[in-house]
Scaffold this active site. Sequence first.
Site, PDB file in Angstrom:
ATOM      1  CG  HIS A 157      49.440  43.136  39.530  1.00 17.60           C
ATOM      2  ND1 HIS A 157      50.143  43.650  38.476  1.00 17.60           N
ATOM      3  CD2 HIS A 157      49.908  43.780  40.638  1.00 17.60           C
ATOM      4  CE1 HIS A 157      51.017  44.549  38.920  1.00 17.60           C
ATOM      5  NE2 HIS A 157      50.880  44.656  40.226  1.00 17.60           N
ATOM      6  CB  SER A 278      19.578  31.531  31.107  1.00 16.91           C
ATOM      7  OG  SER A 278      19.687  30.559  30.087  1.00 16.91           O
ATOM      8  CE  LYS A 284      24.285  31.955  33.659  1.00 20.25           C
ATOM      9  NZ  LYS A 284      24.419  31.760  32.201  1.00 20.25           N
ATOM     10  CD  GLU A 291      26.421  40.016  30.944  1.00 16.65           C
ATOM     11  OE1 GLU A 291      27.026  39.221  30.218  1.00 16.65           O
ATOM     12  OE2 GLU A 291      25.272  39.812  31.388  1.00 16.65           O
TER      13      GLU A 291
END
Length: 460
Positions: A157, A278, A284, A291
Amino acid sequence: MSKRMWGGRFSGTLDPRIDALNQSFPFDRRLAEQDVAGSLAWSRALVRVGVLTSKEQRTIAGGLEQVRIEFATNKFRAHKSDEDIHTAVERRLIELVGDPGQKLHTGRSRNDQVATDLNLWLKAATNDALAGLRELMLALLDLAARAGDTALPAYTHLQRAQPVLAAHHLLAYAEMLGRDRARLEAAHRAADVMPLGCGAAAGTGFAIDRRALAKDLDFRQIAANSLDAVGSRDAVLDYLSALTIAFVHFSRLGEELIAWASSEFGFVTLGDTAATGSSLLPQKRNPDGAELARGKAGRVAGHLFALVTTMKGLPLAYNKDLQEDKEATFDAHDTFLGVAGALAATLEGVAFAPDRCEKALAGGHLLATEIADYLVRKGMPFRKAHGVAGRLVQHAETAGIDVSQLDLATMQSEAEEIGPDIAKALTVRAALRAKQAFGGTAPKRVKTALATWQRRVATW
Ligand code: ARG
C-alpha cells in the site's frame, strides 16, 4: 486501362481519396526482404508443380535478387500504382524479367502472401526482442550484484512494510522478465506457421507440396486451414500481448526508479549517463529513460487494444481491416527495442545510496512483525502476538520512537514472555536472515537466486 495488378475487370480509375487510404506501401515496404524471400520459395514450388520451368524460375530468382538489392540499398523506385509491398515487388519483377514474372502469382494471393511475410517478419522480430530483453536482464542482474547487502523497505500500500535486500527487490523484476522471455518465445512459435499455399481463401488450386515449401522458408509448421491462415492474426496478437505485458514490467520498474531517484526517497542516484538536465532548473537530474519506459507502455498497450478491437468483428476470412496490423506491430516492436535499451542504460547508471536506504528502514516500525514472530517462537499464538506487537507500536508512537527502540520494561509490560534476547531479533539483519524459506529475502537465498539467474541468462 488501369495499370493496377488487379485492373482487368475495371475500366475506370480508383478515386484518389480511396486510393490514398488504401496505400500500405509507405509502411509495409518494411516487409520487402520477407516478400522477396517468400516469392523466391513460391517460384521454386511452382517449378515442382510444372507451372514454371527451371529456366523461368532462374530468371525470376535473378530478378527478385535485383529487387531485393534495390530495397536493401534504398534504390527502389516506387510507382504510384504500388499499392503495397506485394504489388510493388511483382510490378518491378515483371519490369525486370518480363514474361516469366507474369507467372509468379499463379496459385497465390496477396492474402496468403501478406500473412506469410508477417510471420517471417515476426520470427526475426521476436528474436530481436529476446536480445533486447537479455540486454535489460543483464543490466538488472548487474545492479542486483552491485547492490550488495543494501537493504531497503518493502512496501505494501506504499506504506513501509518490512526490510528486504535491494537485490531481492530487483530480482522480483528478473522473475517478471523471465516470464516475458517465455511469452516472446511462445509468440515466436506462434509465428512459425506458414500460411503460404492457402491462396485467397479456399486454398491454392495447384498441387503445391506445402511441407517442402515450409522447409524452404524455414517454417516448422504449416497452417492447416486456408480461411484461418489468411483471416487470423493471432501470432501478431501474441507478439503484441507479450510486448504489452513486458511493458507493464518495464513501466513498473521505471516508476520505482523514478521514485527511488527522487529527493523524497533518495534510495538511488542516477549517473550522468542516465540522467537528463532541465533547461530551466539547474539543479535537476531527470530520469527520462525510466519515465519514457513508463510512458511508452500506454502506447504499446494501445496497439494491442487497437488490433484486438479491429479483429473482433471480422467475418472470415481476409478483410482489408487486417492491413491495420502492420503499423501497430512495427511501432510496438520499435518502441520495445528502444525502451529495453534505454532502460538497460538507466539501470547501468543507477547506484544505490545505502545510507538513505538505511535511514528509511529506521522509521516506520518495520520490525513489528519480528516481535510477533519472536513471541510465537516463545509459544504465544500468532493472533495474540500480533496484538502485543500492535500495542507496542502504539507505545512507540506515543514516545515518538521506533518500536525497535522501546526499552525492555515497556515491552515486558505487554508480554512477560519477552526477554533481553528480543534485542537480537529486532535488527534489520536479523529480520532479513529470518526470511530463510525459499522465495524470501534472507541474504543466502538472494545470493543463490542471483546466481541462478546469472546462470540462466548465460544461456539466453
Ligand atoms: N496490403 C494488404 C495487407 O496488408 C495485403 C493483402 C491485400 N489483399 C487484398 N486482397 N487486397 O493486408
